[in-house]
Design a protein around this motif. Structure first.
Motif, PDB file in Angstrom:
ATOM      1  N   ILE A 292       0.845  -1.204   0.000  1.00  0.00           N
ATOM      2  CA  ILE A 292       0.000   0.000   0.000  1.00  0.00           C
ATOM      3  C   ILE A 292       0.872   1.243   0.000  1.00  0.00           C
ATOM      4  CG2 ILE A 292      -1.744   1.253   1.316  1.00  0.00           C
ATOM      5  CD1 ILE A 292      -2.758  -1.458   2.315  1.00  0.00           C
ATOM      6  N   GLN A 293       1.965   1.192   0.741  1.00  0.00           N
ATOM      7  CA  GLN A 293       2.890   2.335   0.754  1.00  0.00           C
ATOM      8  C   GLN A 293       3.488   2.585  -0.619  1.00  0.00           C
ATOM      9  OE1 GLN A 293       6.866   1.872   2.462  1.00  0.00           O
ATOM     10  NE2 GLN A 293       6.406   3.571   3.865  1.00  0.00           N
ATOM     11  N   SER A 294       3.763   1.496  -1.372  1.00  0.00           N
ATOM     12  CA  SER A 294       4.390   1.651  -2.682  1.00  0.00           C
ATOM     13  C   SER A 294       3.479   2.334  -3.691  1.00  0.00           C
ATOM     14  CB  SER A 294       4.820   0.282  -3.217  1.00  0.00           C
ATOM     15  OG  SER A 294       3.686  -0.499  -3.546  1.00  0.00           O
ATOM     16  N   ILE A 295       2.154   2.253  -3.507  1.00  0.00           N
ATOM     17  CA  ILE A 295       1.243   2.931  -4.445  1.00  0.00           C
ATOM     18  C   ILE A 295       0.738   4.254  -3.873  1.00  0.00           C
ATOM     19  CG2 ILE A 295       0.517   0.713  -5.412  1.00  0.00           C
ATOM     20  CD1 ILE A 295      -2.132   1.047  -3.909  1.00  0.00           C
ATOM     21  N   SER A 296       1.126   4.549  -2.644  1.00  0.00           N
ATOM     22  CA  SER A 296       0.655   5.785  -1.997  1.00  0.00           C
ATOM     23  C   SER A 296       1.662   6.914  -2.178  1.00  0.00           C
ATOM     24  CB  SER A 296       0.396   5.522  -0.510  1.00  0.00           C
ATOM     25  OG  SER A 296      -0.553   4.501  -0.343  1.00  0.00           O
ATOM     26  N   ILE A 297       2.077   7.111  -3.421  1.00  0.00           N
ATOM     27  CA  ILE A 297       3.031   8.179  -3.732  1.00  0.00           C
ATOM     28  C   ILE A 297       2.299   9.205  -4.589  1.00  0.00           C
ATOM     29  CG2 ILE A 297       5.206   8.737  -4.862  1.00  0.00           C
ATOM     30  CD1 ILE A 297       6.112   5.877  -4.269  1.00  0.00           C
ATOM     31  N   GLU A 298       2.233  10.413  -4.102  1.00  0.00           N
ATOM     32  CA  GLU A 298       1.437  11.460  -4.750  1.00  0.00           C
ATOM     33  C   GLU A 298       2.142  12.022  -5.977  1.00  0.00           C
ATOM     34  OE1 GLU A 298      -0.309  15.842  -3.540  1.00  0.00           O
ATOM     35  OE2 GLU A 298       0.031  14.367  -1.967  1.00  0.00           O
ATOM     36  N   LYS A 299       3.355  12.497  -5.830  1.00  0.00           N
ATOM     37  CA  LYS A 299       4.206  13.046  -6.896  1.00  0.00           C
ATOM     38  C   LYS A 299       3.442  14.032  -7.770  1.00  0.00           C
ATOM     39  CE  LYS A 299       8.048   9.880  -7.387  1.00  0.00           C
ATOM     40  NZ  LYS A 299       8.819   9.022  -8.314  1.00  0.00           N
ATOM     41  N   ASN A 300       3.239  13.686  -9.064  1.00  0.00           N
ATOM     42  CA  ASN A 300       2.690  14.629 -10.032  1.00  0.00           C
ATOM     43  C   ASN A 300       1.173  14.763  -9.967  1.00  0.00           C
ATOM     44  OD1 ASN A 300       5.312  15.010 -10.967  1.00  0.00           O
ATOM     45  ND2 ASN A 300       5.111  13.342 -12.478  1.00  0.00           N
TER      46      ASN A 300
END
Length: 1515
Positions: A292-300
């Motif tokens: 879940i952490q690996s897809i919880s990246i906001e970035k752009n």
């Protein structure tokens, strides 16, 4: 109650610089499953918990404890065993033992610990009371671990494998070791996790190994047929699918949880503790949070778009402090901030390259499917067979409409999307390395793709090729793979991977045996479809039931109408309806109705809950504890009776509650009299099915024999002692997850907590996963009476340095199959990848520390963090031999070849020496004097302890407690880990302390020809399973009519096998401790071929079974019969009652550890832990391997009379045959004695010794005298052969002498004839003196040559004593060459003297006739020949008589079959006695036919007469 005993090992941290572990507690976990008699299949996990720091640390403990000295302990009479029970460290106890042996040593000061503290300075304790064992302390700590739902845990504390730097988009990932070579790319930046894995794909296993799905190999004996609930493959591909233990692995410390990855055709994501889930699903330990952490990246992405998308996955409950439920309610307000086309998440979601693209998401209206992407993007280099629909910003994508997401969603939408993606993109490459191995014959290239897979992946439930050709049933390679574990579907052109089961093939005659239970045939429930291979017709188990009684043992009172009129359910419970009607509730007004029999099971529902049409619920929901038989209206849902009227609507239309009339529906009243009308109908039907006979039963079969006593057999199934571990913990705010998979230990000086890690982890909180070899060792004993030490060493192949080792103690008599799970660690972190490692295994006998054998196990695929290795060792019965020609020069040792590897050699060093060539001197002062000092690690010697010693240095005396073993059991003192002594029980007792008596069965054989061996099949019945079989084998003696078996399990049926026939011996509804039964030919279980005609026999087995009841109806005296798969009994109702019994498979051929020679057939009563192993030898062969041959010396009296002689009985107690033989022997002896004496007197006279003939005959007479004397001794020694010295003398001396003298006698007779012929030939020039001189030399040469010809027999001659028969055999070690030599010698000694006699006689007659013709010219040759023939007829008569007398001996030497009883016994005995007549009749043969010798005989008689006259005168 078990006291806490916590003895630390490895407390000395000063022995080497790089301390990887110290202060260890050894735990062992024993898993037992019943196998055979009182034995179990045992799996033991050895798990040492130690402090395993990341780096070397210095710890100082200043604890104010009471200090005591060794002298004070000694004065208080405290022993080493006392210190052991008081939780003192092992090293300290051994030092104290040294002090007790030598008071001049240092008087060490030690801390006096009080419970619960332990350790060198009493510095440690656990958070539980002292009343718990270490095993239960560990169990309790793990049980305290809460699942993720109840867990608040920092994901930074999750264990990681840090020796592989895994980067994804520049971030260092925390990967689990199981994610390496699992087919999924996690290290996106460098592919390191899948870099070398293709080497496993192309790996091939040996013929005696099973290839796991990932390419690793395990012994074939370990596969799931033998161990269905335990995996030995790293990827669990040898394990059955229906196993639930994985879900509880977070609360277990076992090897099978810790040392396995995930199976590819099940849930793929490893939680890191043995649990496997679908990717993004919840792990109990919270490891899924990393995903879940690996897809919880906001970035752009804009913040609100990101928040909306994360909540749509339903993987988290809140984001940035806002509940996702609130965000979902206003989702459009968040999604409107998303771009027209955007990627979410920003990292790949699967396989390291699969990404999602969304288009115009704010315009979509169906909120439930918003998270379904519009495009699925992939790496086109890895997926080279797809045609893209879109290329966007260097992303190659397919439209999501091709994946049918909407119809496949059933649970969490995000998890289901990933599952669908997995099945479509599994066919992509996960490594570029695949492209470099096209020439391998073990690989299959997918169509329209560059992907190569192992041919073993064909039809394995995994879509590995994008065109699906690997799962095509018509794939030409599915059956061409040389893999015996692939499942061949008979009459179908496909072979399934071993991940499948035989259930995936259509049922037919070839796989019939495992499918059909007799009681399920014609029971009204169509369960099976069967194909007849001859006619290709399809049948069911309910077709052709015309001859099957619908009312039988298994259908009676089961709550279901099997008979059309319901007679099988008559009088089963009280009902308000008449016979042949069915009582139930009406569909609409719920009143009682009595349904006509024609409306039951007619396919039309007339009753509430479809109670009149139960076929569907019975088929979909087989019998359970609470059977589901209430079918909801217009639904496929079936409910249990206990789901009715519970105020919970379970049926879609609520019909499970409507009829209840606001009353609670209960079926647990103490009395059925309190039931309402509705309850009576439903509860009685439920009770009938719950109590039905589900498995084979003898309820309707008469007991045999009738047993008067009621001493029943109790089932003593020993379980491990589990203490009460509830409410024993102390108050602690520390999380149970603080040490991950380790143990939490309290430090006394600082009141802090530290972690003791198992070998699979290290670090201050066990946060790092260790590189290791997880080794499973299976052992098969050569003798159940021995005790072995197993030494397992991990070696660096380059430096030959010992990395780690483990010692095991193996007592074969205490288990059936046994497997040890141990850890072997490397001496450095990380391991050295520039060298190879291997496992060296030594086995010693513990009684005297005798070396037995060694094995070599290589460690392949060193790139794996965990090398899961399995090995099965067959312990040889003899020690390995020392090699003289060896490529290694062993300076202080012996060159030995590994038992399992013909190409590997090593030096077995003498005590005190180590190294590759045994050239390194080691200090053995560390070990006790009577131990064995071998090898060195960390500057410490490895010590092997004898039986009476324990400890790392073998200094602690070990002794059994008084009365530790009952009933004369032998006590074996324990090693330190096991703590308890062991008992080896006598034949009649069993149990941990030999406290239980076995049941006794005496079988009397009446009117039987006694067989060589007898097999007894014991069947134990239960309504929980089909009958379980126990086999016992006994060799029988000639006069043994009563056979006694001792068995430790309850049994109900006994079938015996004798002379290839089966007999019904026992049937008892209640097992008894003592049964005496009689078996005669009338109790035979006849083969079905003798009972059925050819028409029925030509039917398939499936069809033929439907006629079995007819046999019992027509043959009222029939007890039982047998076919290829079933054993059938005839009941009191004259019905057939059958259970599975494949007599072709129920006898186990011996394993490779015992080989029967000379066409002998080996049998054992259990495949892995036999109590009896016998070689069924061919006639005349004996010995435990049929290695001895009793006819190697030709015909002997042993072969004829041995089975007729009663052991340990005097002459007057012997049989009439023996007594008559004795009389004949005496007659022969007396006749021969007088004959020889007279012959000696005649041939000793000077006139008889003028030529060589007299010397030959004199020597022959003396030899005949010795033959007669030896023959007499032979007979009487044979009668009294129970004396060991007599047996030895009879075999080693008398038998060879008899053979030698008889052969010499034959040759001397031939010499007489030859010299006479020579005299005729020479005529007047014949020199008498010279003939005497030559005769003496010839006699010497004859004796010498006969001795030389006999030497090969004497060298191989041996006295074999059969303990069972209590008889001895004079035998030779058999070889084909020796047997051919024996045949040649027999013919040579028989025909050569005869031919010399015959031709000499003819020569004399013909020559003298010719001479007479020459002298008398008028004489014709024919007339002269007749006259000479008449004159010298005695010359022809003598050899012919000798031939006739010796011929029977020759014939029976080749025809005697050595059977215990024979119809030709008297013929053989008479022939043997006749063969000695030449020695008796030398006087008759040579004296009486000769005028010269007869004249000498008369002169002797005259001399005797004169002597008598003179004697009378003097008197």
């Amino acid at each position: 109650m078990i006291n806490c005993q916590l003895n630390l090992y490895e407390i000395d941290k000063t022995v080497h610089d790089n301390v990887l572990y110290y202060d260890c507690l050894y735990n062992y976990i024993i898993d037992k499953k019943y196998s055979y008699q009182d034995l179990s299949n045992v799996i033991i996990d050895y798990i040492p918990y130690c402090f395993r720091p990341l780096n070397q640390t210095k710890e100082l403990f200043f604890i104010n404890n009471e200090k005591l000295t060794f002298e004070q302990f000694y004065l208080k009479n405290i022993s080493s065993f006392d210190l052991l029970s008081w939780s003192y460290p092992i090293d300290l106890i051994e030092t104290y033992e040294l002090y007790l042996n030598n008071k001049n040593l240092s008087n060490k000061i030690i801390s006096n610990c009080t419970q619960p503290w332990f350790g060198l300075q009493c510095q440690y304790s656990f958070e539980f009371t002292e009343q718990m064992s270490l095993n239960n302390i560990i169990l309790k700590q793990f049980q305290k671990k809460s699942s993720y739902k109840d867990l608040t845990r920092d994901i930074n504390e999750l264990p990681c494998y840090i020796h592989l730097k895994c980067y994804s988009n520049g971030l260092l990932l925390c990967i689990d070791w199981r994610e390496i070579c699992n087919g999924y790319i996690d290290c996106i930046d460098n592919y390191f996790d899948e870099l070398y894995c293709f080497h496993m794909e192309i790996n091939q296993c040996e013929l005696n190994e099973y290839r796991c799905h990932n390419g690793l190999c395990i012994p074939q004996e370990f596969i799931k047929e033998n161990n269905p609930n335990y995996a030995f493959c790293l990827d669990r591909s040898d394990e059955y699918a229906d196993l639930s233990y994985q879900n509880n692995c977070f609360q277990q410390s076992t090897f099978r949880c810790e040392e396995h990855s995930c199976r590819t055709n099940w849930h793929q994501y490893p939680c890191g503790d043995g649990q496997c889930v679908q990717k993004y699903d919840q792990c109990h330990n919270g490891r899924h949070l990393l995903l879940i952490q690996s897809i919880s990246i906001e970035k752009n992405l804009s913040k609100k778009c990101f928040m909306g998308m994360i909540c749509l996955t339903k993987l988290t409950q809140d984001i940035y402090g806002i509940l996702c439920d609130e965000i979902i309610e206003n989702i459009n307000e968040y999604l409107k901030y998303c771009e027209k086309i955007f990627q979410f998440p920003l990292n790949p979601v699967h396989f390291g390259h699969i990404r999602f693209l969304y288009e115009n998401i704010n315009l979509k209206t169906n909120e439930n499917y918003l998270i379904i992407p519009d495009y699925i993007c992939y790496d086109d280099e890895l997926c080279d067979c797809f045609i893209p629909d879109l290329i966007y910003n260097n992303l190659t994508c397919l439209k999501s409409t091709k994946f049918d997401f909407f119809s496949s969603i059933s649970g969490n939408i995000w998890i289901d999307i990933i599952l669908i993606i997995d099945s479509h993109f599994r066919s992509c490459l996960n490594s570029k390395e695949f492209l470099n191995n096209k020439n391998s014959t073990s690989l299959y290239q997918c169509k329209n793709s560059s992907k190569l897979i192992s041919k073993d992946r064909i039809i394995d439930e995994n879509l590995d090729c994008c065109m699906g050709d690997d799962e095509d049933n018509k794939n030409e390679y599915s059956c061409s793979i040389n893999n015996k574990y692939r499942i061949k579907c008979f009459n179908e052109n496909k072979c399934l991977s071993s991940l499948h089961t035989q259930d995936d093939c259509l049922l037919n005659e070839k796989n019939f045996e495992k499918k059909i239970l007799f009681q399920n045939i014609c029971d009204g429930l169509g369960e099976l479809i069967f194909q007849d291979l001859k006619t290709q017709q399809i049948y069911t188990d309910e077709s052709q039931c015309n001859y099957w009684p619908c009312k039988n043992l298994y259908t009676r009172c089961d709550g279901y109408w099997t008979c059309r009129n319901g007679e099988d359910e008559d009088n089963c419970f009280q009902t308000h309806c008449p016979k042949q009607t069915f009582s139930c509730l009406a569909l609409f007004n719920y009143s009682l109705i009595c349904l006509e029999s024609t409306k039951v099971n007619d396919g039309i529902i007339d009753c509430l809950g479809s109670m009149d049409e139960m076929d569907f619920c019975r088929r979909v929901y087989p019998s359970e504890k609470n059977p589901k038989r209430f079918r909801c209206q217009n639904s496929d849902v079936c409910l249990s009776i206990f789901d009715l009227c519970n105020n919970i609507q379970s049926c879609p239309q609520g019909d499970d509650e409507i009829f209840c009339q606001n009353q609670q529906f209960l079926c647990q009243h103490n009395s059925s009299f309190n039931y309402s009308l509705i309850e009576k109908i439903f509860c009685h039907l439920n009770q009938l099915e719950t109590n039905k006979i589900k498995y084979f039963s003898i309820y309707t079969t008469l007991n045999y024999p009738q047993v008067e006593t009621n001493d029943t057999i109790e089932w003593h199934n020993e379980q491990n002692l589990i203490e009460n571990i509830d409410n024993l913990e102390k108050n602690s705010s520390l999380s149970a997850w603080s040490c991950n998979r380790g143990l939490i230990v309290r430090i006394r000086s600082t009141n802090e907590y530290r972690c003791m890690c198992p070998p699979s982890y290290y670090g201050n909180v066990c946060q790092y996963q260790n590189e290791r070899v997880s080794f499973t060792l299976g052992l098969v004993q050569s003798s159940r009476d021995d005790v072995y030490i197993i030494l397992i060493i991990l070696i660096n192949n380059k430096s030959k340095e010992i990395q780690s080792y483990e010692q095991l103690e193996y007592i074969p008599s205490q288990s059936c199959e046994i497997k040890y799970n141990i850890y072997l660690l490397y001496s450095q972190r990380p391991k050295n990848l520039s060298t190879n490692y291997s496992i060296h295994i030594d086995i010693y006998e513990k009684h005297d520390l005798t070396y037995r054998a060694s094995w070599f196990v290589s460690i392949p695929f060193l790139f794996l963090p965990v090398n899961r290795i399995s090995a099965l060792l067959f312990i040889p019965s003899e020690s390995s031999s020392v090699l003289s020609n060896c490529p290694i020069k062993c300076q202080h040792g012996h060159c030995i070849k590994y038992l399992n590897n013909e190409e590997e050699f090593f030096c077995q060093c003498l005590p005190g020496w180590s190294g590759y060539k045994c050239n390194i001197k080691i200090n053995c002062q560390y070990c006790s004097l009577n131990s064995l000092c071998i090898g060195i690690i960390n500057n410490r010697s490895i010590c092997l302890c004898p039986l009476n010693k324990i400890g790392p240095r073998c200094l602690i005396n070990s002794s059994c407690r008084k009365n530790a073993c009952q009933n004369h059991g032998q006590c074996i003192s324990s090693n330190l880990i096991n703590k308890n002594s062991s008992c080896i029980c006598s034949t009649q007792y069993y149990g941990p302390k030999c406290e239980y008596k076995k049941a006794q069965l005496d079988i009397y054989l009446e009117n039987f020809q006694i067989p060589y061996y007898l097999i007894a099949f014991f069947f134990t019945l239960s309504n929980q399973s089909e009958p379980t079989l126990t086999i016992m084998i006994q060799k029988l003696t000639l006069f043994q009519h009563v056979i006694t078996f001792y068995i430790s399990i309850p049994y109900h049926i006994v079938i015996i096998k004798s002379n290839e026939k089966y007999y019904f011996a026992v049937i008892q509804s209640t097992p008894n401790m003592y049964i005496k039964t009689k078996v005669n030919p009338s109790r035979e279980c006849y083969p079905i071929e003798l009972l059925f005609n050819s028409t029925l026999m030509n039917l398939s087995h499936f069809q033929r079974m439907k006629y079995y009841h007819i046999l019992c109806e027509l043959n009222r005296n029939l007890n039982c019969f047998i076919d290829e798969y079933y054993l059938c009994l005839c009941t009191k109702d004259h019905h057939a009652n059958c259970f599975q019994f494949n007599f072709n498979k129920n006898l186990y051929s011996c394993s490779s550890k015992l080989k029967c020679l000379n066409d002998g057939h080996c049998l054992q009563d259990h495949p892995t832990c036999p109590s009896t192993i016998i070689c069924v030898c061919s006639n005349c062969f004996y010995g435990n391997q049929c290695q001895f041959y009793s006819k190697g010396l030709g015909l002997t009296l042993d072969e004829i009379l041995t089975y007729e002689i009663k052991s340990n009985k005097n002459f007057f107690q012997q049989t009439l045959t023996i007594q008559l033989s004795a009389l004949i022997t005496i007659i022969i002896f007396l006749a021969g004695l007088f004959n020889s004496i007279f012959s000696i007197l005649i041939f000793k006279r000077n006139t008889c010794q003028e030529v060589g003939c007299g010397i030959y005959l004199l020597t022959s007479s003396i030899i005949s005298l010795f033959v007669i004397i030896l023959f007499n001794f032979k007979f009487w020694f044979l009668i009294y052969s129970y004396e060991k010295r007599i047996r030895f003398l009879n075999c080693i001396i008398i038998e060879p002498l008899l053979k030698l003298l008889l052969n010499i006698d034959n040759w001397l007779n031939a010499c007489v004839a030859c010299e006479r012929a020579f005299a005729v030939f020479k005529g007047i020039s014949f020199q008498k003196k010279q003939s005497k001189y030559i005769a003496k030399w010839i006699i010497m040469w004859i004796i010498l040559l006969n001795i030389l010809l006999l030497i090969p027999f004497i060298i191989n001659l041996q006295l074999f004593y059969d303990k069972k028969e209590e008889r001895s055999w004079c035998v030779i070690f058999y070889s084909k060459l020796l047997n051919d030599y024996n045949s040649f010698i027999l013919f040579f000694h028989f025909f050569s003297p005869f031919l010399l006699n015959l031709f000499s006689a003819l020569f004399i007659i013909i020559t003298t006739a010719q001479q007479k013709v020459l002298v008398q010219n008028n004489n014709q040759f024919t007339h002269s020949f007749k006259n000479k023939l008449k004159q010298h007829k005695h010359l022809l008569i003598s050899p012919c008589i000798l031939l006739i007398l010796c011929l029977p001996r020759l014939i029976i030497s080749f025809t005697l079959n050595c059977k215990k009883s024979t119809y030709h016994f008297y013929f053989y005995l008479a022939a043997y006695f006749i063969s000695f007549l030449p020695s008796i009749c030398i006087f008759i043969v040579f004296v009486l036919p000769s005028p010269i010798y007869k004249k000498e005989f008369k002169q002797i008689l005259s001399s005797i007469q004169r002597l008598r006259i003179l004697s009378n005168k003097h008197s």
